[in-house]
Scaffold this active site. Structure first.
Site, short mmCIF file in Angstrom:
data_model
loop_
_atom_site.label_atom_id
_atom_site.label_comp_id
_atom_site.label_asym_id
_atom_site.label_seq_id
_atom_site.Cartn_x
_atom_site.Cartn_y
_atom_site.Cartn_z
NE ARG A 58 -2.86 0.46 3.42
CZ ARG A 58 -2.30 1.11 4.47
NH1 ARG A 58 -1.91 2.36 4.35
NH2 ARG A 58 -2.12 0.49 5.61
CE1 TYR A 111 -17.44 8.54 -16.17
CE2 TYR A 111 -16.28 8.70 -14.08
CZ TYR A 111 -17.08 7.99 -14.96
OH TYR A 111 -17.51 6.73 -14.61
CG ASP A 183 -9.59 13.70 -15.89
OD1 ASP A 183 -8.91 13.13 -16.76
OD2 ASP A 183 -10.53 13.15 -15.29
CE LYS A 208 -12.49 5.44 -19.18
NZ LYS A 208 -12.45 5.28 -17.78
N1 LCS Z 1 -11.89 10.97 -15.61
C1 LCS Z 1 -12.39 10.83 -16.84
C2 LCS Z 1 -12.20 11.91 -17.85
C3 LCS Z 1 -13.08 9.66 -17.17
O1 LCS Z 1 -13.56 9.54 -18.40
C4 LCS Z 1 -13.26 8.67 -16.18
C5 LCS Z 1 -14.02 7.42 -16.47
C6 LCS Z 1 -12.72 8.88 -14.90
C7 LCS Z 1 -12.04 10.04 -14.65
C8 LCS Z 1 -12.86 7.86 -13.81
O2 LCS Z 1 -12.01 6.80 -14.05
P1 LCS Z 1 -12.24 5.29 -13.59
O3 LCS Z 1 -12.45 5.29 -12.12
O4 LCS Z 1 -13.46 4.78 -14.30
O5 LCS Z 1 -10.98 4.60 -13.99
N2 LCS Z 1 -14.79 7.51 -17.63
C9 LCS Z 1 -15.67 6.62 -18.06
C10 LCS Z 1 -16.46 6.84 -19.20
O6 LCS Z 1 -16.51 7.85 -19.87
N3 LCS Z 1 -17.18 5.75 -19.43
O7 LCS Z 1 -16.98 4.80 -18.44
C11 LCS Z 1 -15.99 5.29 -17.51
#
Ligand code: LCS
Length: 393
Positions: A58, A111, A183, A208
């Site tokens: 951790r 998001y 972000d 992503k």
């Molecule tokens: N920031 C952005 C710009 C994102 O598109 C997402 C997830 C996150 C943060 C959060 O990340 P995660 O915890 O899912 O790894 N975006 C998603 C989307 O557009 N469709 O499904 C997940």
């Protein structure tokens, strides 16, 4: 050879800097929760920080550190923290920078959960917020208060593709002693480096483009300065938002092909955006590589390329959009983005469905907006697929 001075593609392969004692050419998966100390004194030195060594996963792990070092290098930051998910990265930033009676300004089209959690959960801890159209710097300025601590940007924003001028927003924030976090999920450091433009923190959903193969969930935070990094690290390790070594291994492996994946996806996206824009059944297309994008000039200045995310709306609105989503055969109807496969989804009923309709519409996420994450397939197949799905409308 100084590995700090090698090019971006070379860093994708060789950065990280963890040497494996057994000589493994690839940093292996150190799938362990804890690490042996040679003796009690060494354990004490590791804990006091007098000597650097691994203690407990951790708090740090070579596989995870290899990934973190690579991302810090690619984003030109001081150091990075890998997290269990993108949302763990977002919450690490929120929890580190915001407390009772403090205020955050965020872009209105983040998001969904990055905005939703601030509206729903953080008020319980006395945090105040304003979500405004940060693509207009004057809108940010209007809501700055003496207690504003954080400016939270997402550019291009999910899913409106709105672009905020990072340098201008950071200059404004600096005047008011406000920390700027960007972000950078939609572009990756290959196409945009927010720290070079004046931001203090960059984060990504590594789920992503960075991992790129739609097989893990993960996040990363990169800080420009040591002091900020130490504060973020305190939150991340003590909240238990850490990544797992196996997750880190897959993300590091996926990262090696980031640039060639993005080059290919972006080439496909440019052709698909043009095809959609000229299609009689399409009302509008939002893609930073099209002259019709409201911040086309800013995109050219701030970004190395327009990326591979496209939003569009059909003339028949949501019903027409559903027809396309239900009839694509090669593109996958699924949320997430940034993988090698083309994905299509509907933000209003899926990724952004928890945002109240009024706020969602005000942020530019219309009921009929369809989002496309373009992959690396043969572009002619993708075009054929969209063409036949559009014929069904
Ligand atoms: N920031 C952005 C710009 C994102 O598109 C997402 C997830 C996150 C943060 C959060 O990340 P995660 O915890 O899912 O790894 N975006 C998603 C989307 O557009 N469709 O499904 C997940």
């Amino acid at each position: 050879m100084n590995k700090k001075n090698i090019g971006f593609n070379s860093k994708l392969i060789h950065a990280g800097g963890i040497e494996d004692e057994k000589g493994s050419a690839v940093t292996p998966i150190y799938q362990t929760s804890t690490f042996k100390f040679k003796n009690a004194d060494q354990g004490a030195r590791f804990f006091s920080g007098e000597e650097k060594g691994y203690i407990y996963t951790r708090l740090g792990n070579p596989t995870i550190e290899d990934l973190e070092n690579t991302l810090a290098d690619l984003e030109n930051g001081y150091a990075a923290l890998a997290t269990a998910s993108g949302m763990a990265a977002v919450n690490t930033v929120y929890l580190t920078l915001l407390g009772q009676g403090e205020h955050v300004i965020g872009h209105n089209a983040l998001y969904g959960p990055s905005r939703g959690i601030m509206e729903k959960l953080y008020p319980r801890f006395g945090v105040e917020y304003d979500f405004v159209d940060c693509t207009k710097i004057e809108e940010i300025e209007k809501v700055i208060k003496p207690n504003t601590k954080l400016l939270y940007l997402e550019t291009p924003a999910n899913p409106t593709m709105g672009i905020t001028d990072i340098a201008a927003a950071s200059a404004l924030a600096k005047k008011h002693n406000i920390t700027v976090c960007v972000d950078n999920t939609f572009l990756s450091p290959y196409l945009q480096k927010p720290l070079d433009l004046g931001a203090d923190i960059v984060l990504h959903s590594m789920t992503k483009f960075i991992n790129g193969h739609a097989d893990i969930v993960g996040g990363i935070i990169i800080a420009k300065e040591k002091e900020m990094f130490d504060a973020l690290r305190y939150t991340m390790t003590n909240m238990g938002f850490n990544m797992d070594p196996h997750q880190a291994y897959l993300a590091r492996r996926g990262l090696k092909t980031l640039a060639i994946r993005i080059d290919r996806a972006q080439e496909n996206a440019k052709k698909i955006a043009e095809f959609l824009e000229s299609h009689p059944k399409v009302e509008w297309v939002l893609y930073p590589g099209l002259k019709s994008h409201p911040q086309y000039e800013l995109a050219k200045k701030q970004m190395e390329g327009p990326g591979s995310m496209i939003s569009f709306e059909l003339k028949g609105g949501l019903d027409a959009g559903k027809k396309v989503m239900d009839n694509v055969q090669l593109a996958v109807l699924a949320v997430s983005l940034g993988g090698v496969e083309t994905l299509i989804q509907h933000p209003a009923s899926m990724t952004h469905s928890k945002i109240p309709r009024g706020e969602r519409i005000e942020a530019g996420i219309s009921d009929g907006l369809v989002r496309l994450s373009v992959g690396i397939e043969d572009v002619d197949d993708l075009l054929d697929d969209l063409r036949q799905a559009l014929e069904k409308v």
